[in-house]
Write a protein that holds these residues in place. Structure first.
Motif, PDB file in Angstrom:
ATOM      1  N   THR A   1       2.502  -4.398  -0.178  1.00 46.22           N
ATOM      2  CA  THR A   1       1.900  -3.094   0.118  1.00 46.22           C
ATOM      3  C   THR A   1       2.187  -2.112  -1.015  1.00 46.22           C
ATOM      4  O   THR A   1       1.284  -1.406  -1.491  1.00 46.22           O
ATOM      5  CB  THR A   1       2.449  -2.548   1.450  1.00 46.22           C
ATOM      6  OG1 THR A   1       2.147  -3.477   2.485  1.00 46.22           O
ATOM      7  CG2 THR A   1       1.869  -1.194   1.776  1.00 46.22           C
ATOM      8  N   CYS A   2       3.433  -2.079  -1.441  1.00 45.24           N
ATOM      9  CA  CYS A   2       3.812  -1.147  -2.512  1.00 45.24           C
ATOM     10  C   CYS A   2       3.223  -1.565  -3.856  1.00 45.24           C
ATOM     11  O   CYS A   2       2.945  -0.714  -4.705  1.00 45.24           O
ATOM     12  CB  CYS A   2       5.324  -1.023  -2.580  1.00 45.24           C
ATOM     13  SG  CYS A   2       5.988  -0.197  -1.125  1.00 45.24           S
TER      14      CYS A   2
ATOM     15  N   VAL B   1      -2.925   1.006  -7.811  1.00 45.68           N
ATOM     16  CA  VAL B   1      -3.922   2.068  -7.668  1.00 45.68           C
ATOM     17  C   VAL B   1      -3.469   3.336  -8.384  1.00 45.68           C
ATOM     18  O   VAL B   1      -4.235   3.938  -9.159  1.00 45.68           O
ATOM     19  CB  VAL B   1      -4.216   2.343  -6.173  1.00 45.68           C
ATOM     20  CG1 VAL B   1      -5.036   3.605  -5.985  1.00 45.68           C
ATOM     21  CG2 VAL B   1      -4.917   1.145  -5.543  1.00 45.68           C
ATOM     22  N   VAL B   2      -2.233   3.752  -8.156  1.00 44.84           N
ATOM     23  CA  VAL B   2      -1.726   4.971  -8.801  1.00 44.84           C
ATOM     24  C   VAL B   2      -1.671   4.785 -10.311  1.00 44.84           C
ATOM     25  O   VAL B   2      -2.063   5.675 -11.079  1.00 44.84           O
ATOM     26  CB  VAL B   2      -0.338   5.366  -8.230  1.00 44.84           C
ATOM     27  CG1 VAL B   2       0.286   6.498  -9.027  1.00 44.84           C
ATOM     28  CG2 VAL B   2      -0.467   5.747  -6.759  1.00 44.84           C
ATOM     29  N   ASN B   3      -1.202   3.620 -10.770  1.00 38.83           N
ATOM     30  CA  ASN B   3      -1.117   3.360 -12.207  1.00 38.83           C
ATOM     31  C   ASN B   3      -2.488   3.455 -12.868  1.00 38.83           C
ATOM     32  O   ASN B   3      -2.646   4.111 -13.906  1.00 38.83           O
ATOM     33  CB  ASN B   3      -0.500   1.981 -12.446  1.00 38.83           C
ATOM     34  CG  ASN B   3      -0.390   1.640 -13.918  1.00 38.83           C
ATOM     35  OD1 ASN B   3       0.068   2.437 -14.720  1.00 38.83           O
ATOM     36  ND2 ASN B   3      -0.811   0.441 -14.261  1.00 38.83           N
TER      37      ASN B   3
ATOM     38  N   LYS C   1       9.492 -10.042   5.391  1.00 41.52           N
ATOM     39  CA  LYS C   1       9.247  -8.602   5.535  1.00 41.52           C
ATOM     40  C   LYS C   1       9.343  -7.900   4.182  1.00 41.52           C
ATOM     41  O   LYS C   1       8.532  -7.020   3.858  1.00 41.52           O
ATOM     42  CB  LYS C   1      10.243  -7.987   6.510  1.00 41.52           C
ATOM     43  CG  LYS C   1      10.019  -8.374   7.945  1.00 41.52           C
ATOM     44  CD  LYS C   1      11.087  -7.746   8.816  1.00 41.52           C
ATOM     45  CE  LYS C   1      10.918  -8.056  10.270  1.00 41.52           C
ATOM     46  NZ  LYS C   1      11.943  -7.398  11.097  1.00 41.52           N
ATOM     47  N   PHE C   2      10.356  -8.283   3.386  1.00 41.25           N
ATOM     48  CA  PHE C   2      10.523  -7.700   2.058  1.00 41.25           C
ATOM     49  C   PHE C   2       9.274  -7.951   1.209  1.00 41.25           C
ATOM     50  O   PHE C   2       8.790  -7.057   0.519  1.00 41.25           O
ATOM     51  CB  PHE C   2      11.767  -8.296   1.376  1.00 41.25           C
ATOM     52  CG  PHE C   2      12.001  -7.809  -0.021  1.00 41.25           C
ATOM     53  CD1 PHE C   2      12.617  -6.588  -0.248  1.00 41.25           C
ATOM     54  CD2 PHE C   2      11.608  -8.562  -1.102  1.00 41.25           C
ATOM     55  CE1 PHE C   2      12.833  -6.137  -1.541  1.00 41.25           C
ATOM     56  CE2 PHE C   2      11.826  -8.125  -2.400  1.00 41.25           C
ATOM     57  CZ  PHE C   2      12.440  -6.900  -2.615  1.00 41.25           C
ATOM     58  N   LEU C   3       8.737  -9.164   1.275  1.00 39.08           N
ATOM     59  CA  LEU C   3       7.535  -9.483   0.508  1.00 39.08           C
ATOM     60  C   LEU C   3       6.312  -8.722   1.018  1.00 39.08           C
ATOM     61  O   LEU C   3       5.450  -8.319   0.231  1.00 39.08           O
ATOM     62  CB  LEU C   3       7.281 -10.987   0.522  1.00 39.08           C
ATOM     63  CG  LEU C   3       8.314 -11.822  -0.236  1.00 39.08           C
ATOM     64  CD1 LEU C   3       8.057 -13.309  -0.025  1.00 39.08           C
ATOM     65  CD2 LEU C   3       8.331 -11.474  -1.710  1.00 39.08           C
TER      66      LEU C   3
ATOM     67  N   VAL D   1       8.132   4.758  -1.385  1.00 38.74           N
ATOM     68  CA  VAL D   1       7.511   4.170  -0.197  1.00 38.74           C
ATOM     69  C   VAL D   1       8.249   2.883   0.184  1.00 38.74           C
ATOM     70  O   VAL D   1       8.514   2.631   1.366  1.00 38.74           O
ATOM     71  CB  VAL D   1       6.004   3.910  -0.436  1.00 38.74           C
ATOM     72  CG1 VAL D   1       5.384   3.130   0.721  1.00 38.74           C
ATOM     73  CG2 VAL D   1       5.274   5.230  -0.651  1.00 38.74           C
ATOM     74  N   SER D   2       8.621   2.103  -0.795  1.00 40.15           N
ATOM     75  CA  SER D   2       9.361   0.866  -0.551  1.00 40.15           C
ATOM     76  C   SER D   2      10.692   1.136   0.137  1.00 40.15           C
ATOM     77  O   SER D   2      11.090   0.404   1.046  1.00 40.15           O
ATOM     78  CB  SER D   2       9.604   0.147  -1.881  1.00 40.15           C
ATOM     79  OG  SER D   2      10.503  -0.912  -1.730  1.00 40.15           O
ATOM     80  N   TYR D   3      11.385   2.179  -0.284  1.00 43.54           N
ATOM     81  CA  TYR D   3      12.674   2.509   0.338  1.00 43.54           C
ATOM     82  C   TYR D   3      12.496   2.784   1.830  1.00 43.54           C
ATOM     83  O   TYR D   3      13.215   2.245   2.663  1.00 43.54           O
ATOM     84  CB  TYR D   3      13.323   3.717  -0.329  1.00 43.54           C
ATOM     85  CG  TYR D   3      14.559   4.171   0.414  1.00 43.54           C
ATOM     86  CD1 TYR D   3      15.729   3.435   0.337  1.00 43.54           C
ATOM     87  CD2 TYR D   3      14.537   5.290   1.229  1.00 43.54           C
ATOM     88  CE1 TYR D   3      16.861   3.821   1.037  1.00 43.54           C
ATOM     89  CE2 TYR D   3      15.656   5.677   1.944  1.00 43.54           C
ATOM     90  CZ  TYR D   3      16.818   4.935   1.843  1.00 43.54           C
ATOM     91  OH  TYR D   3      17.924   5.309   2.550  1.00 43.54           O
ATOM     92  N   VAL D   4      11.522   3.613   2.133  1.00 44.03           N
ATOM     93  CA  VAL D   4      11.303   3.980   3.540  1.00 44.03           C
ATOM     94  C   VAL D   4      10.946   2.736   4.363  1.00 44.03           C
ATOM     95  O   VAL D   4      11.529   2.501   5.428  1.00 44.03           O
ATOM     96  CB  VAL D   4      10.206   5.060   3.654  1.00 44.03           C
ATOM     97  CG1 VAL D   4       9.833   5.312   5.099  1.00 44.03           C
ATOM     98  CG2 VAL D   4      10.662   6.350   2.981  1.00 44.03           C
TER      99      VAL D   4
END
Length: 188
Positions: free
Chosen positions: A35-36, A42-44, A28-30, A70-73
Motif C-alpha cells: 500500500t505504501c 504516485v507521490v514520487n 501484514k507487513f507486506l 503512513v507505514s508507521y501508522v
C-alpha cells in the motif's frame, strides 16, 4: 462473527493457510508495504514531473517520507499491533531515516555514478533507470532492512504481551474423516 482476516483466510487453499497464519506478521507487513509502495510511487511521480522536475532524489526522498509516516501508522495499529511508546516512535524514526537513505542510494548511483540521465541517455531510458533503481531496487533493499529492524528494535513488545501466541479456533466444519486446519482467533 469472524473478523475480515479470518473470512479471507477461510477462502485460502487449505495447504497455504497454515503458512500464512504462521507468518501473518510478515504477510501484514507486506500488505502495508505494498500500500505504501503505491502511495510512494504516485507521490514520487507527481513531484518528479511537477515541482521537483530537476531533483529526482529529493522527490523520491519526500515521497518516501510520506509513505513512511503512513507505514508507521498502519504497522503500529495493524501489522505489529504495538502500543504507543515514545521510545517506539524514536526508534521507528531512526530506522526510517536509515531506510530512506538506503532507498535513495540506488537512485543516486544510477543518476550520478552511472550517468543514466540526460544528455547521456534518452529521456525514456532515464525514467526507466530512475524507476528501477529508486522504486524497485531501493524500495526492496529498504523493505528488507525495515522488516528486520522493526522486529528487532521497534515493535519488540508484541512478543511480551500475555496471550501473544496464536489462539486456535476451528473455522470450518470438517467432513467425516477430514480434519479442517485451525486458524488463530486473534488474527484481525
Amino acid at each position: 462473527m469472524p473478523s475480515l482476516t479470518q473470512r479471507a483466510l477461510a477462502r485460502v487453499p487449505d495447504r497455504l493457510r497454515p503458512f500464512l497464519v504462521h507468518h501473518r506478521r510478515l504477510v501484514k507487513f507486506l500488505m502495508v508495504g505494498g500500500t505504501c509502495f503505491v502511495l510512494t510511487v504516485v507521490v514520487n511521480l507527481e513531484l518528479k514531473f511537477t515541482v521537483l522536475q530537476h531533483k529526482p532524489v529529493v522527490a523520491l526522498t519526500v515521497a518516501t517520507v510520506i509513505g513512511t509516516v503512513v507505514s508507521y501508522v498502519l504497522n503500529r495499529c495493524w501489522a505489529f499491533r504495538a502500543g504507543g511508546r515514545q521510545r517506539e516512535v524514536l526508534l521507528f524514526s531512526l530506522v526510517s531515516v536509515v531506510a530512506i537513505a538506503v532507498n535513495d542510494v540506488p537512485l543516486a548511483v544510477s543518476r550520478y555514478v552511472l550517468d543514466l540521465r540526460e544528455p547521456f541517455v534518452s529521456p525514456f531510458a532515464q525514467e526507466v533507470a530512475d524507476f528501477v533503481s529508486g522504486m524497485v531496487v531501493g524500495t526492496f533493499v529498504a523493505m528488507l532492512f525495515r522488516f528486520w529492524a522493526m522486529q528487532r528494535w521497534v515493535f519488540t513488545r508484541l512478543a511480551d504481551r500475555p496471550g501473544a501466541g496464536p489462539a486456535l479456533v476451528r473455522t470450518v466444519t470438517p467432513e467425516p474423516g477430514y480434519a479442517a486446519p485451525e486458524m488463530p482467533r486473534d488474527v484481525p
